[in-house]
Enzyme design. Sequence first.
Site, short mmCIF file in Angstrom:
data_model
loop_
_atom_site.label_atom_id
_atom_site.label_comp_id
_atom_site.label_asym_id
_atom_site.label_seq_id
_atom_site.Cartn_x
_atom_site.Cartn_y
_atom_site.Cartn_z
N CYS A 172 19.02 -45.96 -106.20
CA CYS A 172 19.29 -46.32 -107.55
C CYS A 172 18.15 -46.39 -108.61
O CYS A 172 18.10 -46.05 -109.77
CB CYS A 172 19.87 -47.80 -107.41
N HIS A 177 18.75 -53.01 -112.55
CA HIS A 177 17.40 -52.98 -112.02
C HIS A 177 16.45 -52.69 -113.27
O HIS A 177 16.82 -51.95 -114.30
CB HIS A 177 17.20 -51.80 -111.13
N1 LIG Z 1 24.30 -51.59 -104.07
C1 LIG Z 1 23.73 -50.52 -104.74
O1 LIG Z 1 22.98 -50.57 -105.79
C2 LIG Z 1 23.40 -49.16 -103.96
C3 LIG Z 1 23.00 -48.35 -104.72
C4 LIG Z 1 23.01 -46.89 -104.31
C5 LIG Z 1 23.42 -46.67 -103.00
N2 LIG Z 1 23.76 -47.83 -102.32
C6 LIG Z 1 24.45 -47.37 -101.06
O2 LIG Z 1 25.92 -47.31 -101.06
C7 LIG Z 1 26.12 -48.13 -99.58
C8 LIG Z 1 27.21 -49.13 -99.88
O3 LIG Z 1 26.42 -50.22 -100.58
P1 LIG Z 1 27.30 -51.55 -100.97
O4 LIG Z 1 26.23 -52.35 -101.87
O5 LIG Z 1 28.52 -51.16 -101.69
O6 LIG Z 1 27.36 -52.15 -99.72
P2 LIG Z 1 28.70 -53.18 -99.28
O7 LIG Z 1 29.28 -54.21 -100.56
O8 LIG Z 1 28.29 -54.06 -98.01
O9 LIG Z 1 30.05 -52.34 -98.86
C9 LIG Z 1 30.04 -51.48 -97.65
C10 LIG Z 1 31.15 -50.58 -97.57
O10 LIG Z 1 30.96 -49.74 -96.55
C11 LIG Z 1 32.50 -50.09 -95.94
N3 LIG Z 1 31.96 -49.60 -94.43
C12 LIG Z 1 31.00 -50.20 -93.66
N4 LIG Z 1 31.14 -49.78 -92.26
C13 LIG Z 1 32.22 -48.81 -92.21
C14 LIG Z 1 32.55 -47.81 -91.32
N5 LIG Z 1 32.17 -47.65 -90.16
N6 LIG Z 1 33.61 -46.99 -91.93
C15 LIG Z 1 34.08 -47.06 -92.94
N7 LIG Z 1 33.72 -48.11 -93.95
C16 LIG Z 1 32.67 -48.55 -93.64
C17 LIG Z 1 32.77 -51.44 -96.01
O11 LIG Z 1 33.93 -51.50 -95.45
P3 LIG Z 1 34.58 -53.00 -95.19
O12 LIG Z 1 34.97 -53.78 -96.29
O13 LIG Z 1 35.93 -52.81 -94.35
O14 LIG Z 1 33.42 -53.75 -94.21
C18 LIG Z 1 32.59 -51.67 -97.67
O15 LIG Z 1 33.66 -51.15 -98.10
C19 LIG Z 1 25.03 -48.27 -99.03
O16 LIG Z 1 24.69 -47.03 -98.07
C20 LIG Z 1 23.96 -48.46 -100.00
O17 LIG Z 1 22.85 -48.10 -99.48
C21 LIG Z 1 23.79 -48.89 -102.86
#
Ligand SMILES: NC(=O)c1ccc[n+]([C@@H]2O[C@H](COP(=O)([O-])OP(=O)(O)OC[C@H]3O[C@@H](n4cnc5c(N)ncnc54)[C@H](OP(=O)(O)O)[C@@H]3O)[C@@H](O)[C@H]2O)c1
Length: 330
Positions: free
Chosen positions: A126, A235
């Site tokens: 990001c 950010h």
């Molecule tokens: N937040 C940011 O600004 C940002 C920016 C760029 C990239 N990212 C990336 O995007 C990803 C998610 O970030 P987030 O902030 O959205 O995290 P989050 O709020 O913790 O959400 C994680 C998601 O992944 C699902 N998940 C976890 N384990 C799984 C599995 N084994 N099989 C299928 N689904 C699974 C979770 O489902 P449940 O609800 O069922 O647990 C939930 O829907 C990460 O890789 C992060 O590095 C985040």
Amino acid sequence: MKIAVVGATGLVGTVMLKVLEERNFPLTELIPVASEKSVGKEITFKGKQFKVVNMETAIAMKPDIALFSAGGGTSLKYAPLFAEAGTTVIDNSSAWRMDPSKKLIVPEVNAYELSIDDKIIANPNCSTIQMVVALKPLHDKYRIKRVVVSTYQSVTGTGVKAVEQMMNERKGILDGPMAYPYQIDLNVIPQIDVFEANGYTKEEMKMIKETRKIMGDESIRVTATTVRIPVMGGHSESVNIEFENDFDVADVKSLMEKTQGIILVDDIDNLKYPMPKDAHEKDEVFVGRIRRDESMPNTLNMWIVADNLRKGAATNAVQIAEFLLQKELI
Ligand SMILES: NC(=O)c1ccc[n+]([C@@H]2O[C@H](COP(=O)([O-])OP(=O)(O)OC[C@H]3O[C@@H](n4cnc5c(N)ncnc54)[C@H](OP(=O)(O)O)[C@@H]3O)[C@@H](O)[C@H]2O)c1
């Protein structure tokens, strides 16, 4: 056009659904995917209810595109399985970003690299995305030699648990689940992700390596300090850029103003500059505080802000999908 949103219950996944809806993405079927604990949960999209399914069910449904935001381990394991089933995966995790066989794409900068053979496409970090949107037109015009960036990153960059930690702390609950090693509210943590052997964090090294890969120029020198602050809207980044060629500050402002995806907010007489509060839920990158670095020749200071869940994640991924459709690359 069947679209799977993997991680549909998470912070990025939720915004992904909102962005697909807002941009009226031409999908005919939505497949929300999450971990086993969320299977059966209902997701509302365009007023209709959709049930969350697990990975195996989603792969069997052979989506055309899968937008992944479910962590690096999940991407490493499942993205190839989706790709084998004929799905084009756009992955938000860091799993594939530095893989030389995978493209790392910010549409405004390097969408032209995409071809029909790209079945796993990486969405950059990001903090890198918002910076390169502003750096690219400057590099084309003045040739960047070196970038020094310090970030002020929102807790939404860490996921649901981090937002809960900050909100709990705001209510005086100090023994709730912790996403960070320290209290984040009323604090600043100069660590994002784990430390590497060279003393930099993984987030800092991502900014360094990903910037060069997206800009397609390994000669650009980048150094970064990434910092978490108790903010939610997006950010912010203080960026110092040294060029090979000299520039005119007014020209830089005009270039930023003309660049697709950038909104220039730079009117110090009226105290106008970008802030995360204003970038929240916006798709653009906001640029301001543009001024000459008077301590170095050919060097510029600027301030860049974007909603990390939008341009930093969901919007960028959806824009990649839109580009693939437009150019008939799926
Ligand atoms: N937040 C940011 O600004 C940002 C920016 C760029 C990239 N990212 C990336 O995007 C990803 C998610 O970030 P987030 O902030 O959205 O995290 P989050 O709020 O913790 O959400 C994680 C998601 O992944 C699902 N998940 C976890 N384990 C799984 C599995 N084994 N099989 C299928 N689904 C699974 C979770 O489902 P449940 O609800 O069922 O647990 C939930 O829907 C990460 O890789 C992060 O590095 C985040």
